[in-house]
Design a protein around this motif. Structure first.
Motif, short mmCIF file in Angstrom:
data_model
loop_
_atom_site.label_atom_id
_atom_site.label_comp_id
_atom_site.label_asym_id
_atom_site.label_seq_id
_atom_site.Cartn_x
_atom_site.Cartn_y
_atom_site.Cartn_z
N HIS A 155 -19.20 -40.71 -47.59
CA HIS A 155 -19.99 -41.89 -47.29
C HIS A 155 -19.31 -42.70 -46.20
O HIS A 155 -18.07 -42.79 -46.13
N SER A 156 -20.11 -43.28 -45.33
CA SER A 156 -19.63 -44.23 -44.33
C SER A 156 -20.69 -45.30 -44.17
O SER A 156 -21.73 -45.28 -44.84
N LYS A 157 -20.47 -46.23 -43.28
CA LYS A 157 -21.44 -47.30 -43.06
C LYS A 157 -22.77 -46.75 -42.56
O LYS A 157 -23.84 -47.25 -42.94
N ASP A 158 -22.72 -45.71 -41.72
CA ASP A 158 -23.92 -45.21 -41.07
C ASP A 158 -24.53 -44.00 -41.77
O ASP A 158 -25.75 -43.80 -41.71
N PHE A 159 -23.67 -43.16 -42.38
CA PHE A 159 -24.17 -41.90 -42.93
C PHE A 159 -23.60 -41.64 -44.32
O PHE A 159 -22.53 -42.15 -44.68
N SER A 160 -24.33 -40.80 -45.07
CA SER A 160 -23.82 -40.22 -46.31
C SER A 160 -24.16 -38.74 -46.30
O SER A 160 -25.16 -38.32 -45.69
N LEU A 161 -23.32 -37.95 -46.96
CA LEU A 161 -23.51 -36.50 -46.96
C LEU A 161 -23.26 -35.93 -48.36
O LEU A 161 -22.29 -36.30 -49.02
N LEU A 162 -24.15 -35.04 -48.78
CA LEU A 162 -23.91 -34.20 -49.95
C LEU A 162 -23.94 -32.75 -49.47
O LEU A 162 -24.95 -32.29 -48.93
N ARG A 163 -22.83 -32.06 -49.65
CA ARG A 163 -22.72 -30.65 -49.23
C ARG A 163 -22.60 -29.77 -50.47
O ARG A 163 -21.76 -30.01 -51.33
N MET A 164 -23.44 -28.74 -50.54
CA MET A 164 -23.47 -27.87 -51.71
C MET A 164 -23.44 -26.41 -51.27
O MET A 164 -23.94 -26.06 -50.20
N ASN A 165 -22.85 -25.57 -52.14
CA ASN A 165 -22.88 -24.13 -51.86
C ASN A 165 -22.67 -23.35 -53.15
O ASN A 165 -22.31 -23.90 -54.19
N TYR A 166 -22.94 -22.06 -53.06
CA TYR A 166 -22.73 -21.13 -54.17
C TYR A 166 -21.66 -20.12 -53.78
O TYR A 166 -21.55 -19.72 -52.63
N GLN A 167 -20.90 -19.67 -54.78
CA GLN A 167 -19.97 -18.55 -54.61
C GLN A 167 -20.30 -17.52 -55.67
O GLN A 167 -20.42 -17.84 -56.86
N LEU A 168 -20.43 -16.27 -55.24
CA LEU A 168 -20.76 -15.19 -56.18
C LEU A 168 -19.53 -14.32 -56.38
O LEU A 168 -18.97 -13.80 -55.41
N PRO A 169 -19.08 -14.14 -57.62
CA PRO A 169 -17.90 -13.30 -57.88
C PRO A 169 -18.17 -11.85 -57.49
O PRO A 169 -19.20 -11.28 -57.84
N GLY A 170 -17.24 -11.30 -56.70
CA GLY A 170 -17.35 -9.90 -56.33
C GLY A 170 -18.41 -9.60 -55.31
O GLY A 170 -18.76 -8.43 -55.11
N GLN A 171 -18.94 -10.61 -54.63
CA GLN A 171 -19.99 -10.38 -53.63
C GLN A 171 -19.75 -11.28 -52.43
O GLN A 171 -19.55 -12.49 -52.56
N LYS A 172 -19.76 -10.69 -51.25
CA LYS A 172 -19.56 -11.45 -50.02
C LYS A 172 -20.91 -11.86 -49.44
O LYS A 172 -21.85 -11.09 -49.45
N THR A 173 -20.96 -13.07 -48.93
CA THR A 173 -22.17 -13.57 -48.29
C THR A 173 -21.81 -14.13 -46.92
O THR A 173 -20.66 -14.47 -46.64
N ARG A 174 -22.82 -14.24 -46.06
CA ARG A 174 -22.59 -14.80 -44.74
C ARG A 174 -22.41 -16.31 -44.83
O ARG A 174 -22.81 -16.94 -45.81
N LYS A 175 -21.81 -16.88 -43.80
CA LYS A 175 -21.48 -18.31 -43.81
C LYS A 175 -22.72 -19.17 -43.98
O LYS A 175 -22.68 -20.21 -44.65
N GLU A 176 -23.84 -18.76 -43.37
CA GLU A 176 -25.04 -19.57 -43.43
C GLU A 176 -25.80 -19.43 -44.74
O GLU A 176 -26.75 -20.17 -45.00
N GLN A 177 -25.40 -18.50 -45.59
CA GLN A 177 -26.09 -18.31 -46.86
C GLN A 177 -25.55 -19.24 -47.94
O GLN A 177 -24.39 -19.64 -47.91
N ASN A 178 -26.41 -19.54 -48.91
CA ASN A 178 -26.02 -20.31 -50.10
C ASN A 178 -25.38 -21.65 -49.75
O ASN A 178 -24.41 -22.07 -50.36
N HIS A 179 -25.97 -22.32 -48.76
CA HIS A 179 -25.40 -23.57 -48.26
C HIS A 179 -26.52 -24.57 -48.01
O HIS A 179 -27.56 -24.23 -47.47
N LEU A 180 -26.31 -25.81 -48.44
CA LEU A 180 -27.31 -26.86 -48.21
C LEU A 180 -26.61 -28.20 -48.03
O LEU A 180 -25.73 -28.56 -48.82
N ASP A 181 -27.01 -28.92 -46.99
CA ASP A 181 -26.54 -30.28 -46.73
C ASP A 181 -27.68 -31.26 -46.89
O ASP A 181 -28.82 -30.97 -46.49
N VAL A 182 -27.38 -32.42 -47.45
CA VAL A 182 -28.34 -33.53 -47.49
C VAL A 182 -27.70 -34.69 -46.75
O VAL A 182 -26.71 -35.27 -47.21
N TRP A 183 -28.27 -35.01 -45.57
CA TRP A 183 -27.76 -36.09 -44.73
C TRP A 183 -28.60 -37.34 -44.94
O TRP A 183 -29.83 -37.28 -44.94
#
Length: 266
Positions: free
Chosen positions: A65-93
């Motif tokens: 959080h700052s005066k101008d912006f707030s951010l919630l960053r979320m992601n998933y990790q799967l045991p034993g499985q590799k995913t690309r950087k852009e997968q399983n990722h969500l930001d709320v600005w």
């Protein structure tokens, strides 16, 4: 913004590069700091995605959080499985100066494994987070990717996903190719998910699950040991019977030979 779009181009603004350039970069390196475990309930095999067995994934999030912006960053990790950087990722600005909320990344929400309720769960978490403080803010509308509409099943999945969370999907053509999501008030959105598909597993619940699993293993080991003892006993009995039969056969052969010898030497 839809889970079903992992097999097609996800929801994206009309000009993705312009939207990315407008994103705050002050928290670009923020990584998940708080974690919980999610239980993906076993579901019937789907004709499009195949088998859907019981699975567990790690859900992580961080907020700034700052005066101008707030951010919630979320992601998933799967045991034993590799995913690309852009997968399983969500930001709320959250842009406090404009009183707006934007969901990213601009390339769209790409979930693996999809069709398990993970996309809806992540978006519901973001909506719930925004509603706690900024329910009067406006969440920005966006154009929907044309490629998603080329496959009717994919388009219907996408639209159902968005409408379930309270978004209004509109089309500018009869072919349902030029779709868009309208601006919406954060407080009017739906922050729930399908709890039959996904359950949050707390630490104590996870400990109980492990304890129950260990107890079950011990009980199975006792059952297996008893079964092995019975098998060993049956094998010993079988060996004894075989020895007895062999002795009886030998004695019978000896008697027969003896009788024959007596009969021929009278």
């Amino acid at each position: 913004m839809t889970e079903a779009m992992s097999v097609a181009e996800p929801v994206a603004p009309t000009d993705a590069k312009e939207a990315e350039a407008a994103s705050p970069v002050l928290w670009e390196e923020v990584q998940a700091e708080h974690f919980s475990m999610l239980r993906l309930a076993p579901l019937p095999t789907d004709r499009a995605t195949g088998g859907r067995p019981l699975r567990f994934v790690e859900f992580g999030k961080a907020e700034r959080h700052s005066k101008d912006f707030s951010l919630l960053r979320m992601n998933y990790q799967l045991p034993g499985q590799k995913t690309r950087k852009e997968q399983n990722h969500l930001d709320v600005w959250v842009d406090h100066s404009n009183r707006t909320v934007r969901v990213g990344p601009a390339s769209g929400l790409q979930i693996e494994p999809w069709n398990r309720g993970l996309g809806r769960f992540m978006l519901a978490q973001g909506i719930h987070w925004a509603q706690k403080r900024w329910s009067e803010y406006k969440i920005e509308g966006t154009a929907l990717a044309n490629k998603d509409a080329l496959n009717e099943d994919t388009r219907l999945r996408r639209d159902h996903f968005l409408k379930t969370q309270g978004f209004d999907v509109a089309y500018a053509d009869a072919q349902h190719l030029k779709g868009s999501v309208k601006d919406a008030k954060v407080g009017n959105l739906n922050n729930t998910w399908n709890t039959d598909k996904i359950q949050i597993v707390e630490i104590l619940d996870a400990a109980q699950m492990l304890q129950a699993a260990e107890q079950k293993i011990l009980e199975q080991e006792v059952t297996i040991k008893k079964a092995e003892d019975k098998v060993s006993k049956y094998r010993r009995d079988d060996s004894g019977l075989r020895f007895t039969i062999a002795c009886l056969v030998t004695f019978a052969v000896f008697q027969a030979g003896l009788l024959i010898w007596i009969a021929t030497h009278r």
